[in-house]
Design a protein around this motif. Structure first.
Motif, mmCIF file in Angstrom:
data_model
loop_
_atom_site.group_PDB
_atom_site.id
_atom_site.type_symbol
_atom_site.label_atom_id
_atom_site.label_comp_id
_atom_site.label_asym_id
_atom_site.label_seq_id
_atom_site.Cartn_x
_atom_site.Cartn_y
_atom_site.Cartn_z
ATOM 1 N N LEU A 1 10.781 0.621 11.529
ATOM 2 C CA LEU A 1 9.854 0.970 10.447
ATOM 3 C C LEU A 1 9.764 -0.151 9.407
ATOM 4 O O LEU A 1 8.671 -0.477 8.924
ATOM 5 C CB LEU A 1 10.308 2.271 9.769
ATOM 6 N N ALA A 2 10.916 -0.740 9.043
ATOM 7 C CA ALA A 2 10.916 -1.836 8.062
ATOM 8 C C ALA A 2 10.144 -3.038 8.602
ATOM 9 O O ALA A 2 9.361 -3.678 7.875
ATOM 10 C CB ALA A 2 12.352 -2.232 7.720
ATOM 11 N N THR B 1 0.856 -1.187 0.000
ATOM 12 C CA THR B 1 0.000 0.000 0.000
ATOM 13 C C THR B 1 0.895 1.241 0.000
ATOM 14 O O THR B 1 2.109 1.152 0.183
ATOM 15 C CB THR B 1 -0.895 0.024 1.245
ATOM 16 N N VAL B 2 0.284 2.414 -0.159
ATOM 17 C CA VAL B 2 1.051 3.672 -0.161
ATOM 18 C C VAL B 2 1.777 3.854 1.178
ATOM 19 O O VAL B 2 2.959 4.228 1.215
ATOM 20 C CB VAL B 2 0.122 4.879 -0.432
ATOM 21 N N ILE B 3 1.078 3.562 2.282
ATOM 22 C CA ILE B 3 1.684 3.720 3.610
ATOM 23 C C ILE B 3 2.884 2.783 3.763
ATOM 24 O O ILE B 3 3.943 3.178 4.264
ATOM 25 C CB ILE B 3 0.643 3.441 4.722
ATOM 26 N N GLU B 4 2.726 1.544 3.312
ATOM 27 C CA GLU B 4 3.830 0.573 3.414
ATOM 28 C C GLU B 4 5.033 1.007 2.577
ATOM 29 O O GLU B 4 6.183 0.895 3.012
ATOM 30 C CB GLU B 4 3.349 -0.817 2.959
ATOM 31 N N ARG B 5 4.768 1.549 1.377
ATOM 32 C CA ARG B 5 5.864 2.012 0.519
ATOM 33 C C ARG B 5 6.626 3.154 1.182
ATOM 34 O O ARG B 5 7.859 3.193 1.153
ATOM 35 C CB ARG B 5 5.332 2.458 -0.851
ATOM 36 N N VAL B 6 5.885 4.077 1.771
ATOM 37 C CA VAL B 6 6.532 5.205 2.464
ATOM 38 C C VAL B 6 7.374 4.691 3.628
ATOM 39 O O VAL B 6 8.522 5.124 3.822
ATOM 40 C CB VAL B 6 5.470 6.224 2.964
ATOM 41 N N GLY C 1 5.352 -6.376 8.844
ATOM 42 C CA GLY C 1 4.270 -6.893 9.689
ATOM 43 C C GLY C 1 2.901 -6.607 9.082
ATOM 44 O O GLY C 1 2.019 -7.483 9.053
ATOM 45 N N MET C 2 2.719 -5.375 8.584
ATOM 46 C CA MET C 2 1.448 -5.010 7.948
ATOM 47 C C MET C 2 1.188 -5.901 6.724
ATOM 48 O O MET C 2 0.059 -6.349 6.488
ATOM 49 C CB MET C 2 1.478 -3.527 7.537
#
Length: 669
Positions: free
Chosen positions: A651-652, A623-628, A657-658
């Motif tokens: 963060l990684a 998702t966009v959040i995961e990419r950021v 995890g997500m």
């Protein structure tokens, strides 16, 4: 899916034009004139091989090298496209002038050098002629931009008193400039030509011997055979073959075209679209410039500027090269999952063990340079003997022999066809291959001479540090931008030389080790190969794949960007120097190996994180959040320091995890 056709002759012709942009559009001569040029190029190769083995005084070697280069450039590269494939009367005059300039210098002896501060009228005439010939040679081999930059530096030296602060200086007349450029070893015959005449040409000779003994073909066949027919096999093949091909050549565009003509149909077959395939090919070609044992021509200059062994430069390049190819392999693995690529049959390919049994000696040629250096030979002698190894080893099989067995059995046939043998082609190719780089090195000597004479390097570094407010991070960012902008206009070698004398002092003034500063500049100079408007590697790849040149360039950036955060680790913290193995074998002996391992592992995780962010895929589509999260984590992991590393890992892990939770939910559903 329809099976892709082989790369068309028209596409290959278009790609060759990009090689010509990088290396110059050479004449294709015929008859006695072609024989004369061949013999001249062979004579140049023989002279430099002799100079490698025996002692030739510096005051003779450098002027003779420049004279050979200028004569061959004026005979092989036309003044304009309409004069191509013939030699005009003005070319002969320019070639004769180049010989006269070198003869005047050598015959002048010590008296000539001693009067560099008060040259005679004839000294000035010959010196001005040399500068003009060098500018014209650069224009013929690499276009107008480099001569224009050199002319701007000459104008800066002449117009010093009339410039606004802080650029002002006392100014120098033509006589004083000629004294530096022509009559000393500080200008045109300076560091860059020293490296060109003693190392770069020997490596181009070595590369030519490998090329004409069919080593390149073996490296490609070996890569196809080793990587098999898995979904990632085609991409892996490009990555491995680019490393093996680029090692001896050091040329990004040539590696891209050589590999692309063979590998593109396979990439298309597994599901790569045109721009992505071109981007991967260009990224592989870029690896040629940073891969031991040759790297690009700029690597030899690093050794000379820093007064260190070339073996130390190879040592410094090891981990960054591994990280670069690690990033490419990761991108290929993600591509296979992202695009749902399928297995592909590469056709009838000889098993890897069978290939290696037949042609193992091509690997011997490749590693022999490093072996000779480890035995204590100088870099010059190491390349000399490695070339001898490649030449002798080629005779182990008839299909790779530089002189075919049939000709060796019949001396009369050999005498009649000797000029057409791969041996003579290799001897000729070694000298022809250096012309573009050598002309650039001569021009770069003008820039270095002006910078040394006027103190421009110190002025520029002061301005950069002032703009950055003394911040090392901002100074590093500004320096990378300066190197990148310069690299947009000029080749890698010229970009490195200009920025080494202008921008490196800004980093060293803030406490960065000189070897780290120069490697930082080298890696950002390499970016010029994939940056518009001179992105020759991606443009050549696009010509082969039929893709859009600018979209191909952006795809190439996607593949290479993760690895280009690595240079910031060299300069932002002393621990980052572990990636360069502390800069020398001596320092490495006393190094903290745990610290080197730690910084390498965190950097590798950072690269993997940025790869996932840029590709938008890790365990599944991001998702966009995961990419950021992945991208920010990668940047933090690339910044040396325990807090940044810990934050990056958190963060990684959160992003992974997500992804894991979403995947489990999908499976349950």
């Amino acid at each position: 899916m329809t099976e892709p056709q082989a790369v068309s002759d028209e596409a290959l012709q278009k790609a060759e034009e990009f090689i010509e942009q990088e290396e110059g559009a050479a004449n294709k001569l015929r008859g006695p004139l072609a024989v004369f040029v061949t013999l001249l190029a062979v004579a140049m190769t023989v002279f430099h091989l002799y100079a490698a083995y025996d002692i030739v005084p510096t005051q003779t070697l450098r002027p003779v090298h420049v004279a050979f280069v200028l004569v061959l450039v004026f005979l092989m590269f036309p003044m304009a496209a309409r004069f191509r494939h013939r030699v005009m009367w003005w070319d002969w005059i320019a070639a004769a002038a180049a010989v006269a300039i070198a003869a005047y210098l050598i015959l002048g002896g010590d008296d000539f050098t001693d009067r560099n501060t008060s040259p005679l009228p004839w000294d000035i005439a010959f010196g001005v002629a040399l500068v003009l010939l060098v500018l014209e040679a650069m224009r013929r081999t690499s276009g107008w931009i480099m001569p224009a930059i050199c002319t701007a530096f000459i104008a800066y030296a002449l117009a010093g008193p009339y410039l606004p602060a802080p650029w002002t200086h006392k100014g120098y007349d033509v006589g004083r400039l000629v004294g530096v450029m022509y009559m000393t070893l500080e200008g045109i015959y300076g560091v860059a030509i020293d490296v060109s005449s003693s190392l770069i040409i020997l490596f181009t000779i070595f590369g030519a011997f490998l090329q004409y003994s069919q080593a390149g073909k073996f490296y490609i066949d070996f890569s196809f055979s080793a990587m098999g027919g898995k979904p990632t096999g085609a991409g892996r093949t490009v990555v491995l073959a680019s490393f093996l091909l680029g090692g001896p050549s050091g040329s990004g565009v040539a590696t891209t075209v050589t590999l692309g003509s063979v590998a593109y149909p396979i990439l298309a077959k597994v599901g790569y679209e045109k721009n992505a395939a071109g981007g991967l090919l260009a990224a592989g070609g870029l690896g040629a410039i940073i891969s031991p044992p040759v790297l690009g021509a700029a690597a030899f200059l690093i050794a000379e500027f820093l007064k260190i062994s070339y073996l130390d430069v190879l040592l410094m390049a090891c981990i960054p090269t591994l990280l670069f190819y690690f990033a490419l392999f990761l991108m290929v693995e993600i591509d296979a999952r992202k695009y749902g690529m399928h297995e592909v049959n590469f056709g009838r390919i000889e098993p890897v063990w069978s290939l290696t049994k037949k042609y193992w000696y091509h690997f011997l040629s490749l590693v022999s340079i490093v072996v000779f250096m480890l035995w204590g030979f100088s870099p010059v002698l190491s390349v000399f003997w490695a070339t001898a190894v490649a030449a002798v080893a080629s005779f182990l099989r008839n299909d790779t022999a530089l002189i075919p067995y049939e000709l060796l059995r019949h001396p009369k046939e050999l005498a009649r066809n000797f000029l057409g043998t791969p041996f003579i082609k290799a001897m000729e190719g070694g000298s022809i291959g250096v012309l573009n780089v050598a002309a650039t090195c001569a021009g770069a000597g003008i820039i270095v001479g002006v910078v040394t004479l006027t103190g421009l390097g110190l002025k520029f570094s002061t301005i950069v540090i002032d703009y950055a407010g003394g911040s090392l991070l901002l100074t590093a960012i500004f320096t990378s931008l300066v190197v990148w902008i310069v690299g947009l206009a000029v080749p890698v070698t010229a970009s490195y030389i200009i920025c080494a004398v202008i921008a490196a002092p800004a980093l060293t003034k803030l406490g960065v080790a000189d070897f780290a500063a120069h490697m930082f500049i080298f890696y950002y100079a390499v970016l010029s190969e994939v940056s518009p408007p001179t992105a020759l590697s991606p443009f050549a790849a696009a010509a082969i794949t039929g893709g859009d040149p600018y979209k191909t360039t952006m795809q190439c950036w996607k593949y290479t960007v993760p690895a280009f955060l690595v240079p910031f680790m060299f300069v932002l913290d002393p621990s980052g120097q572990g990636l360069l193995l502390m800069g020398s074998t001596k320092a490495l002996a006393n190094a903290n190996w745990w610290s080197i391992a730690e910084v390498t592992i965190t950097c590798a995780i950072g690269i993997a994180s940025i790869a996932a962010g840029f590709q938008g895929w890790a365990l599944r589509k991001a998702t966009v959040i995961e990419r950021v999260l992945f991208c920010v984590a990668g940047v933090l992991l690339a910044y040396p320091g325990a807090i940044a590393d810990l934050a990056g890992l958190v963060l990684a892990t959160a992003a992974l995890g997500m992804q894991y939770v979403r995947r489990e939910k999908t499976i349950a559903a």
